[in-house]
Design a protein around this motif. Structure first.
Motif, mmCIF file in Angstrom:
data_model
loop_
_atom_site.group_PDB
_atom_site.id
_atom_site.type_symbol
_atom_site.label_atom_id
_atom_site.label_comp_id
_atom_site.label_asym_id
_atom_site.label_seq_id
_atom_site.Cartn_x
_atom_site.Cartn_y
_atom_site.Cartn_z
ATOM 1 N N SER A 67 -58.482 -28.545 53.457
ATOM 2 C CA SER A 67 -58.858 -29.663 52.138
ATOM 3 C C SER A 67 -58.160 -29.358 51.187
ATOM 4 C CB SER A 67 -60.460 -29.199 52.418
ATOM 5 O OG SER A 67 -61.290 -28.767 53.053
ATOM 6 N N ARG A 68 -58.043 -30.662 50.747
ATOM 7 C CA ARG A 68 -57.650 -31.208 48.864
ATOM 8 C C ARG A 68 -58.049 -31.890 48.118
ATOM 9 N NH1 ARG A 68 -53.958 -29.775 45.734
ATOM 10 N NH2 ARG A 68 -52.816 -30.532 44.561
ATOM 11 N N GLU A 69 -59.247 -31.386 47.025
ATOM 12 C CA GLU A 69 -59.696 -32.411 46.298
ATOM 13 C C GLU A 69 -59.415 -33.002 45.174
ATOM 14 O OE1 GLU A 69 -64.000 -31.084 48.332
ATOM 15 O OE2 GLU A 69 -63.439 -29.820 46.893
ATOM 16 N N THR A 70 -59.539 -33.911 44.543
ATOM 17 C CA THR A 70 -58.748 -33.905 43.351
ATOM 18 C C THR A 70 -60.011 -35.117 42.279
ATOM 19 O OG1 THR A 70 -56.077 -34.778 44.734
ATOM 20 C CG2 THR A 70 -56.949 -35.743 42.310
ATOM 21 N N ILE A 71 -59.674 -34.958 41.543
ATOM 22 C CA ILE A 71 -60.356 -35.161 40.248
ATOM 23 C C ILE A 71 -58.628 -36.246 39.081
ATOM 24 C CG2 ILE A 71 -61.915 -35.700 39.176
ATOM 25 C CD1 ILE A 71 -63.577 -33.575 40.256
ATOM 26 N N GLU A 72 -59.528 -37.593 39.002
ATOM 27 C CA GLU A 72 -58.931 -37.980 37.483
ATOM 28 C C GLU A 72 -59.572 -38.992 37.637
ATOM 29 O OE1 GLU A 72 -55.659 -40.913 39.135
ATOM 30 O OE2 GLU A 72 -55.234 -39.209 40.735
ATOM 31 N N ILE A 73 -59.646 -38.641 36.130
ATOM 32 C CA ILE A 73 -59.897 -39.067 34.673
ATOM 33 C C ILE A 73 -59.753 -40.061 34.129
ATOM 34 C CG2 ILE A 73 -62.048 -38.596 32.810
ATOM 35 C CD1 ILE A 73 -63.408 -36.184 34.534
ATOM 36 N N GLU A 74 -60.030 -41.262 33.391
ATOM 37 C CA GLU A 74 -59.336 -41.757 32.496
ATOM 38 C C GLU A 74 -59.332 -42.459 31.468
ATOM 39 O OE1 GLU A 74 -56.591 -46.550 32.936
ATOM 40 O OE2 GLU A 74 -56.498 -44.840 34.105
ATOM 41 N N LEU A 75 -59.369 -42.753 30.036
ATOM 42 C CA LEU A 75 -60.307 -43.425 29.078
ATOM 43 C C LEU A 75 -59.366 -43.826 28.471
ATOM 44 C CD1 LEU A 75 -61.615 -39.566 27.439
ATOM 45 C CD2 LEU A 75 -62.927 -41.047 29.100
ATOM 46 N N SER A 76 -59.648 -45.082 28.276
ATOM 47 C CA SER A 76 -58.805 -45.781 26.927
ATOM 48 C C SER A 76 -60.134 -46.805 26.780
ATOM 49 C CB SER A 76 -57.962 -46.813 28.138
ATOM 50 O OG SER A 76 -58.888 -47.336 29.132
ATOM 51 N N TRP A 77 -58.877 -47.152 25.211
ATOM 52 C CA TRP A 77 -59.114 -48.115 24.725
ATOM 53 C C TRP A 77 -58.132 -49.005 24.079
ATOM 54 C CZ3 TRP A 77 -58.743 -43.028 24.778
ATOM 55 C CH2 TRP A 77 -58.328 -42.425 23.419
ATOM 56 N N LYS A 78 -59.158 -50.015 22.814
ATOM 57 C CA LYS A 78 -58.319 -50.475 22.141
ATOM 58 C C LYS A 78 -58.269 -50.320 20.559
ATOM 59 C CE LYS A 78 -56.862 -54.814 24.782
ATOM 60 N NZ LYS A 78 -57.344 -55.967 25.258
ATOM 61 N N SER A 79 -57.378 -49.872 20.409
ATOM 62 C CA SER A 79 -57.825 -50.004 18.465
ATOM 63 C C SER A 79 -57.526 -51.022 17.697
ATOM 64 C CB SER A 79 -57.066 -49.044 18.188
ATOM 65 O OG SER A 79 -56.081 -48.160 18.617
#
Length: 79
Positions: A67-79
């Motif tokens: 088994s292989r498990e993956t978590i991807e977390i993405e944070l983004s914003w405009k300044s």
């Protein structure tokens, strides 16, 4: 102009938890600027009050490869 800083590491779970806790403290702090350690470099960012958040979890199961498990977390914003 696009500037990308990337680092891939293998960490024990306790060190990963410490890294994520530090990142959380940066976002929760009173400073407008946050500092993120990426490999041997510290990147300073200026997130807005509203941050777009995306999480993606993939679970793969294979009789031959395990088994292989993956978590991807993405944070983004405009300044």
């Amino acid at each position: 102009m696009v500037q990308r800083t990337t680092a891939d590491e293998k960490l024990p779970r306790s060190e990963l938890a410490a890294f994520l806790a530090t990142l959380s403290e940066e976002f929760d702090g009173e400073n407008e600027q946050i500092n993120v350690d990426v490999g041997n470099k510290t990147v300073s960012l200026n997130p807005s009050e509203e941050v777009d958040f995306s999480i993606d979890v993939v679970e793969r199961s294979s009789m031959l490869r395990g088994s292989r498990e993956t978590i991807e977390i993405e944070l983004s914003w405009k300044s």
